[in-house]
Design an enzyme around this catalytic site. Structure first.
Site, PDB file in Angstrom:
ATOM      1  N   ASN A 162      -5.158  -7.188  -6.507  1.00  0.00           N
ATOM      2  CA  ASN A 162      -3.736  -6.689  -5.448  1.00  0.00           C
ATOM      3  C   ASN A 162      -3.739  -8.336  -4.057  1.00  0.00           C
ATOM      4  O   ASN A 162      -2.657  -9.070  -4.491  1.00  0.00           O
ATOM      5  CB  ASN A 162      -3.405  -5.875  -4.879  1.00  0.00           C
ATOM      6  CG  ASN A 162      -3.196  -4.568  -6.064  1.00  0.00           C
ATOM      7  OD1 ASN A 162      -3.091  -4.701  -7.070  1.00  0.00           O
ATOM      8  ND2 ASN A 162      -4.102  -3.333  -5.162  1.00  0.00           N
ATOM      9  N   ASP A 163      -5.574  -8.189  -4.175  1.00  0.00           N
ATOM     10  CA  ASP A 163      -5.126  -9.896  -3.083  1.00  0.00           C
ATOM     11  C   ASP A 163      -5.831 -10.564  -3.683  1.00  0.00           C
ATOM     12  O   ASP A 163      -5.141 -11.753  -3.293  1.00  0.00           O
ATOM     13  CB  ASP A 163      -6.511  -8.595  -1.705  1.00  0.00           C
ATOM     14  CG  ASP A 163      -5.483  -8.039  -0.967  1.00  0.00           C
ATOM     15  OD1 ASP A 163      -4.493  -8.105  -0.403  1.00  0.00           O
ATOM     16  OD2 ASP A 163      -6.369  -7.226  -0.430  1.00  0.00           O
ATOM     17  N   CYS A 215      -9.795  -2.735 -10.637  1.00  0.00           N
ATOM     18  CA  CYS A 215      -9.478  -2.165  -8.978  1.00  0.00           C
ATOM     19  C   CYS A 215      -8.118  -2.204  -8.542  1.00  0.00           C
ATOM     20  O   CYS A 215      -7.936  -1.593  -7.832  1.00  0.00           O
ATOM     21  CB  CYS A 215     -10.523  -1.015  -8.271  1.00  0.00           C
ATOM     22  SG  CYS A 215     -10.611  -2.367  -7.053  1.00  0.00           S
ATOM     23  N   ARG A 231     -15.006   2.498  -0.893  1.00  0.00           N
ATOM     24  CA  ARG A 231     -14.839   1.707  -0.203  1.00  0.00           C
ATOM     25  C   ARG A 231     -15.174   1.577   1.000  1.00  0.00           C
ATOM     26  O   ARG A 231     -14.405   2.276   1.743  1.00  0.00           O
ATOM     27  CB  ARG A 231     -13.770   0.711  -1.079  1.00  0.00           C
ATOM     28  CG  ARG A 231     -13.182  -0.973  -0.537  1.00  0.00           C
ATOM     29  CD  ARG A 231     -12.265  -1.021   0.197  1.00  0.00           C
ATOM     30  NE  ARG A 231     -11.210  -0.739  -0.031  1.00  0.00           N
ATOM     31  CZ  ARG A 231      -9.637  -1.055  -0.764  1.00  0.00           C
ATOM     32  NH1 ARG A 231      -9.899  -1.655  -0.956  1.00  0.00           N
ATOM     33  NH2 ARG A 231      -9.013  -0.540   0.237  1.00  0.00           N
ATOM     34  N   ARG A 259     -10.173   4.708  -1.115  1.00  0.00           N
ATOM     35  CA  ARG A 259     -10.069   3.984  -0.445  1.00  0.00           C
ATOM     36  C   ARG A 259      -9.764   4.378   0.977  1.00  0.00           C
ATOM     37  O   ARG A 259      -8.855   5.926   1.151  1.00  0.00           O
ATOM     38  CB  ARG A 259      -7.967   3.452  -0.175  1.00  0.00           C
ATOM     39  CG  ARG A 259      -8.202   2.583  -1.363  1.00  0.00           C
ATOM     40  CD  ARG A 259      -6.675   2.389  -1.037  1.00  0.00           C
ATOM     41  NE  ARG A 259      -6.098   0.946  -2.145  1.00  0.00           N
ATOM     42  CZ  ARG A 259      -6.238   0.765  -3.319  1.00  0.00           C
ATOM     43  NH1 ARG A 259      -5.164   1.906  -3.685  1.00  0.00           N
ATOM     44  NH2 ARG A 259      -5.468  -0.454  -3.917  1.00  0.00           N
ATOM     45  N   HIS A 312       0.634  -1.102  -0.264  1.00  0.00           N
ATOM     46  CA  HIS A 312      -0.033   0.132   0.033  1.00  0.00           C
ATOM     47  C   HIS A 312       1.022   1.643   0.370  1.00  0.00           C
ATOM     48  O   HIS A 312       0.642   2.183  -0.613  1.00  0.00           O
ATOM     49  CB  HIS A 312      -1.028  -0.154   1.057  1.00  0.00           C
ATOM     50  CG  HIS A 312      -2.523  -0.635   0.670  1.00  0.00           C
ATOM     51  ND1 HIS A 312      -2.234  -2.360   1.300  1.00  0.00           N
ATOM     52  CD2 HIS A 312      -3.488  -0.536   0.171  1.00  0.00           C
ATOM     53  CE1 HIS A 312      -3.158  -2.949   1.558  1.00  0.00           C
ATOM     54  NE2 HIS A 312      -4.177  -2.216  -0.052  1.00  0.00           N
ATOM     55  N   ARG A 326       1.412 -10.093  -0.794  1.00  0.00           N
ATOM     56  CA  ARG A 326       2.486  -8.928  -1.178  1.00  0.00           C
ATOM     57  C   ARG A 326       3.238  -7.905  -0.927  1.00  0.00           C
ATOM     58  O   ARG A 326       3.649  -6.905  -2.031  1.00  0.00           O
ATOM     59  CB  ARG A 326       0.473  -8.382  -1.953  1.00  0.00           C
ATOM     60  CG  ARG A 326       0.331  -7.420  -0.671  1.00  0.00           C
ATOM     61  CD  ARG A 326      -1.106  -7.246  -1.211  1.00  0.00           C
ATOM     62  NE  ARG A 326      -1.053  -5.640  -1.580  1.00  0.00           N
ATOM     63  CZ  ARG A 326      -2.776  -4.779  -1.735  1.00  0.00           C
ATOM     64  NH1 ARG A 326      -4.036  -5.750  -1.396  1.00  0.00           N
ATOM     65  NH2 ARG A 326      -2.548  -3.823  -1.926  1.00  0.00           N
ATOM     66  N   GLU A 363     -12.007 -10.809  -3.984  1.00  0.00           N
ATOM     67  CA  GLU A 363     -10.154 -10.751  -3.884  1.00  0.00           C
ATOM     68  C   GLU A 363      -9.766 -11.816  -2.806  1.00  0.00           C
ATOM     69  O   GLU A 363      -8.594 -11.514  -2.759  1.00  0.00           O
ATOM     70  CB  GLU A 363      -9.575  -9.288  -3.140  1.00  0.00           C
ATOM     71  CG  GLU A 363     -10.656  -8.559  -1.981  1.00  0.00           C
ATOM     72  CD  GLU A 363      -9.921  -7.186  -1.587  1.00  0.00           C
ATOM     73  OE1 GLU A 363      -9.290  -6.593  -2.142  1.00  0.00           O
ATOM     74  OE2 GLU A 363     -10.672  -6.375  -0.684  1.00  0.00           O
TER      75      GLU A 363
HETATM   76  C1  PEP Z   1      -7.239  -5.234  -4.742  1.00  0.00           C
HETATM   77  O1  PEP Z   1      -6.673  -5.681  -3.587  1.00  0.00           O
HETATM   78  O2  PEP Z   1      -6.422  -4.982  -5.276  1.00  0.00           O
HETATM   79  C2  PEP Z   1      -7.408  -3.517  -4.088  1.00  0.00           C
HETATM   80  C3  PEP Z   1      -7.580  -2.483  -5.229  1.00  0.00           C
HETATM   81  O3  PEP Z   1      -7.415  -3.100  -2.602  1.00  0.00           O
HETATM   82  P1  PEP Z   1      -6.482  -2.952  -1.779  1.00  0.00           P
HETATM   83  O4  PEP Z   1      -5.508  -3.178  -2.298  1.00  0.00           O
HETATM   84  O5  PEP Z   1      -6.386  -1.425  -0.907  1.00  0.00           O
HETATM   85  O6  PEP Z   1      -6.265  -3.944  -0.958  1.00  0.00           O
HETATM   86 MG    MG Z   2      -7.719  -5.473  -1.474  1.00  0.00          MG
END
Ligand code: PEP
Ligand code: MG
Length: 589
Positions: free
Chosen positions: A467-468, A515, A343, A307, A200, A478, A444
């Site tokens: 991402n998750d 996203c 979110r 976020r 993040h 990650r 996710e």
């Molecule tokens: C993701 O997990 O792809 C996402 C957009 O949420 P974050 O990166 O905030 O976990």
């Molecule tokens: Mg996420």
């Protein structure tokens, strides 16, 4: 180039490219805020010295804060500088000082241990007071206490938010709140020993358009504050003490990149339509309210991911319903008439609320632990404050609600039940909101990906958080640089899963966007569109490059690319066809 710099030999260190761009300047080594405090018994005949050590640290701290205050006044103005008055007052707080000395006299432990214990008690007491002004003092005490402890321990000062001059920030790791604390314009670049592309802190750096290189292992041990370096965020390189030749070469690269960037920005004014006439929806991911300005600047068609947890980081207390309402309203109005997907809180994982450690006890597996919707359902009061704030903002534009980390339909049912309670409460209060506010779920977690048909009964849209999803599917943390090379968005399992999600959702008539960071990577954007996703949401500065590709490609070709990728057996092969597709449509300079 300085005289000192020219005498040192150039050294190139390879890391992982995390945010594009080139920066040249002096390094600021950021030492993580958790100071290790040695604890020992002080010899009875050294007690006077110990107290004078404390007095000296208080004095030096006062001088440092006064200097920062003067610098800030010069660069930002008097109002900004006045903030430091509260810090100076902490140093004059007789209760804090005399209690520390009393603690020292009774325990005989070193002064750092006593001061740390007393200031922690103060911070705790202030953060629990039912008065906003006094609660905010907890953050001032924490900040000043940190500085006093550093001075007692002879450590360099380290707060990023106090970084006034433009520096390359080099740190072992950065928390999202550290990154968010770097003022736009004060950080030239970010370099971390650990971390990965989707941590993040890096996502925040990208949204600030600050070049970033992560995973450079022990760089913090090899450099010191004041060293000169060049950061190449395109190739993931850090060049220490660059020679004249290197600087010249990079000067040329930078001007080429700049001219390419201005072509991208020029083309970005046009619509996101493929060469064969298919309109594509490109939206923005934002973390802070101020970023709403970039939504228009980069021609995003709304906000695909707000976020909201960043409202809760970098603050000593939990924002109230009213404060949140004002933030959401500003974003909804700023993006109007386009939609904003708000979110709900995704705290936990690598985003604990540092000011409320009691709410997030240390866990062995934070990414698989007490995070996001799990935390919210467990804290209904806090969750409801947020939901009511979003509902109230929904009457000022087009707001949608999205829940993170949904692992199954039951969670969605429970979250929606809380939302219904909030709606009833607002009705009872006579306050307006959009009765038809849409609710969506993030996909996710693999279990959500496999049960799209069940989730669909509880919501009207999906957004895939790659991402998750990638970290959970491939079992790759990650944020861990040691295994960052195994974090493969193009893994066949990921591509097949994306296809399945889109097919299942579309069969039921539910739109599905992406996203995660993959959406803003031009290398994968065509693949995602070819797989059938309805929208891509990314950090605003990523939009021009993706739109350039969209306008240069045919959707029919993207579909063929997806078909080809689905038939391949390895991430490497899929990466190669995506890369070829991208290069053949966009002249890479
Ligand atoms: C993701 O997990 O792809 C996402 C957009 O949420 P974050 O990166 O905030 O976990
Ligand atoms: Mg996420």
């Amino acid at each position: 180039m300085s005289a000192e710099q020219s005498t040192k030999e150039e050294v190139t260190v390879q890391g992982i490219s995390a945010s594009q761009g080139i920066a040249y300047g002096q390094i600021f080594v950021y030492v993580q805020s958790d100071i290790a405090i040695p604890s020992y018994q002080v010899d009875p005949d050294k007690r006077i010295d110990e107290i004078s050590r404390f007095d000296k640290a208080l004095l030096v701290t006062r001088q440092q804060i006064s200097k920062i205050q003067a610098d800030v006044e010069k660069s930002l103005g008097k109002d900004e500088a006045d903030i430091f008055d509260a810090h100076l007052l902490v140093l004059e707080d007789q209760a804090l000082i005399s209690e520390t000395i009393r603690e020292f006299e009774t325990t005989g432990r070193n002064i750092e241990t006593c001061f740390s214990a007393v200031s922690k008690r103060y911070i705790q007491a202030f953060s629990e007071i039912d008065d906003e002004y006094l609660r905010e003092r907890a953050a001032d005490i924490r900040d000043v206490a940190q500085r006093v402890l550093q001075n007692l321990l002879g450590q360099a000062e380290n707060s990023l938010s106090r970084l006034v001059e433009r520096r390359i920030v080099v740190a072992n790791d950065l928390s999202p709140s550290d990154s968010a604390g770097i003022d736009r314009g004060s950080g030239l670049a970010i370099v971390t020993d650990s971390g990965s592309k989707t941590s993040h802190a890096v996502i925040v750096a990208r949204s600030m358009q600050v070049p970033a290189v992560v995973g450079v292992r022990d760089l913090t041990k090899r450099v010191k504050t004041g060293d000169w370096a060049l950061v190449d965020g395109y190739e993931g390189l850090v060049i220490l003490h660059p020679s004249e030749n290197t600087l010249f070469r990079y000067g040329k690269i930078q001007s080429q990149k700049k001219s390419f960037q201005s072509r991208l920005l020029e083309a970005n004014r046009q619509e996101a339509v493929t060469a064969d006439g298919v309109a594509v929806t490109l939206m923005a991911n934002i973390e802070k309210v101020e970023e709403v300005a970039e939504v228009k600047q980069f021609y995003a068609q709304g906000i695909g991911l707000f976020r909201t947890e960043y409202l809760f980081l970098n603050t000593s207390r939990i924002p109230t319903e009213q404060e949140q309402f004002l933030a959401y309203k500003a974003v909804v109005e700023g993006a109007a008439p386009n939609p904003v997907i708000i979110r709900t809180l995704d705290l936990g994982g690598d985003k604990p609320m540092e000011s409320n450690p009691n709410m997030f006890p240390k866990e062995d597996n934070p990414f698989m632990g007490y995070r996001a919707i799990r935390f919210c359902l467990d804290n209904p009061g806090l969750f409801k404050d947020q939901l009511r704030a979003v509902l109230l903002a929904s009457s000022f534009g087009k707001a949608k609600i999205m829940y993170p980390m949904i692992s199954g339909a039951d969670e969605l049912v429970r979250a929606n039940a809380v939302l219904d309670e909030c709606k009833a409460e607002l009705k009872a209060r006579g306050q307006a909101f959009d009765e038809k506010v849409e609710v969506g779920a993030m996909i996710e977690i693999p279990s959500a990906a496999a049960t799209v048909d069940l989730l669909q009964k509880q919501c009207t849209f999906f957004s895939i958080g790659t991402n998750d999803l990638i970290q959970y599917m491939l079992a790759i943390d990650r944020g861990n640089d040691r295994i960052a090379h195994l974090y493969e968005p193009a893994h066949p399992a990921v591509i097949r899963t994306l296809k399945r999600i889109v097919e299942d959702a579309h069969r039921l008539g539910v739109p599905v966007g992406v996203c995660g960071e993959m959406a803003g990577d031009p290398l994968y954007a065509a693949l995602l569109l070819g797989l059938g996703v309805d929208s891509l949401s990314m950090s605003p500065p990523a939009i021009p490059a993706v739109k350039f590709l969209v306008r240069a490609m045919k959707m029919a070709d993207a579909r063929q690319l997806a078909q080809e990728a689905l038939g391949l057996g390895s991430a490497k092969e899929i990466f190669t066809v995506c890369d070829r597709f991208h290069r053949s449509r966009v002249m890479i300079e």
